[in-house]
Structures are given as C-alpha cells and as structure tokens.
Scaffold this motif. Structure first.
Motif, PDB file in Angstrom:
ATOM      1  N   ASP A  35       0.824  -1.209   0.000  1.00  0.00           N
ATOM      2  CA  ASP A  35       0.000   0.000   0.000  1.00  0.00           C
ATOM      3  C   ASP A  35       0.858   1.259   0.000  1.00  0.00           C
ATOM      4  OD1 ASP A  35      -2.560  -1.199  -0.004  1.00  0.00           O
ATOM      5  OD2 ASP A  35      -2.321  -1.668   2.125  1.00  0.00           O
ATOM      6  N   LYS A  36       2.154   1.096   0.340  1.00  0.00           N
ATOM      7  CA  LYS A  36       3.100   2.214   0.350  1.00  0.00           C
ATOM      8  C   LYS A  36       4.339   1.812  -0.444  1.00  0.00           C
ATOM      9  CE  LYS A  36       3.852   2.702   4.707  1.00  0.00           C
ATOM     10  NZ  LYS A  36       4.198   3.100   6.071  1.00  0.00           N
ATOM     11  N   PRO A  89      -0.753   2.238  -3.611  1.00  0.00           N
ATOM     12  CA  PRO A  89      -0.869   0.785  -3.765  1.00  0.00           C
ATOM     13  C   PRO A  89      -0.377   0.340  -5.148  1.00  0.00           C
ATOM     14  CG  PRO A  89      -2.934   1.742  -2.996  1.00  0.00           C
ATOM     15  CD  PRO A  89      -2.036   2.870  -3.355  1.00  0.00           C
TER      16      PRO A  89
END
Length: 178
Positions: free
Chosen positions: A39-40, A49
C-alpha cells in the motif's frame, strides 16, 4: 569499483497485472516468478498501492511490471516513436525465430518482420500494454562484431559533432548485404 554482474530486472508499467502475466505466459512461455503488493512505496513511503510482477525471461533475466491503480492511465512518450522503446528477447537461431513468428501469428498477434539488421535478425509485435517487443537471433560473425566495436567510438564522436548518421556501419542495412 562497481562490478555489474548482469541486469537483475527491468521494470515497466502495465495496465492490468493479470492480463500481463497471462500474455507473457501464453505468448512467450515465461514463468510467473513473484508478486509483491504494498500500500506504500518502500523506498519513498508514499501511499500508492501497487502490484509488482516478476517474470522469468531466461538465463537469470527477469522482466517486471507494476500495476498502479491509483495513477492516471498509462500512455507512451508521444515525443518518442513507438519503434524506439522496446524489449528485445534473444532466441536460439533462425529456425527458432521463424517458428516463434508462426506461433505468434497463429495465436492472433500481428508480427512485423523478419528484419535483417546485418548482425541480428528480428521480428516485432506489441504486448497488451503497448510495449513493443522484439525477438531476435544473432547472425553476426566475430569479424563483423570486431569491426563494429572498432568503429563505435568514431561513430559516437561523429554523431556528437554532426547529429547525422555516420556511415561506418552502413553495411548493416545495405540491400546487397541483406
């Protein structure tokens, strides 16, 4: 001193992760090796994402793709002709190239070539993301490769000064040579 062993992977963007894996498996018989999703972004910590795919391109070479669902739709650099940016894969020889062309066409792909580049012969087609792909085999002799290596610095210097195509290796695409 930096000592590069080989390219670990080359990464491109894709429109659809699953479609991309299926294309490379179906058309080029590449194995799907690894998927990483976060997501990071690990290096920058940006919230974005992504799905990162790794495919076996043979001999320890890896072709990778990112699907970025929160980014604007992808397009190619419109200032660069579509034939410039491409991914080239090597096959065993002429018979393998002709068989690959026949197989790709039988599966419904438009294939350009065989193009004789003097020291290699190639065919070209596109993946579903618009990336141009090349299959090629080496046909140059050691003498030809030595000649090209010898003139490469001269050609680069002439190009740098004139921005016109030097003729040191024009024999590669001469009609008589082809």
């Amino acid at each position: 001193m930096i000592n590069i062993k080989q390219i670990h992977h080359v990464a491109y963007r894709c429109n659809d992760a699953k479609e991309t894996v299926e294309f490379y498996k179906h058309y080029l018989n590449m194995d799907f090796l690894v998927a990483i999703a976060e997501d990071k972004v690990p290096s920058t910590k940006e919230p974005d994402p992504y799905m990162h795919l790794f495919l076996d391109a043979g001999n320890g070479n890896i072709l990778a793709f990112f699907e970025l669902p929160n980014s604007p739709g992808m397009s190619r650099d419109l200032n660069t002709p579509e034939w410039v940016q491409h991914i080239a894969f090597e096959v065993e020889g002429r018979d393998a190239l002709l068989a690959a062309k026949e197989e790709l066409e039988s599966k419904g792909l438009d294939v350009l070539g065989v193009t004789n580049h003097g020291i290699i012969h190639s065919i070209y087609f596109f993946d579903p993301n618009g990336h141009r792909l090349e299959l090629t085999y080496r046909s140059g002799t050691p003498e030809q490769m030595k000649q090209l290596a010898e003139v490469a610095p001269l050609m680069l210097e002439e190009w740098d000064q004139t921005k016109k195509a030097p003729k040191h290796a024009a024999w590669l695409h001469d009609e008589e040579f082809s």
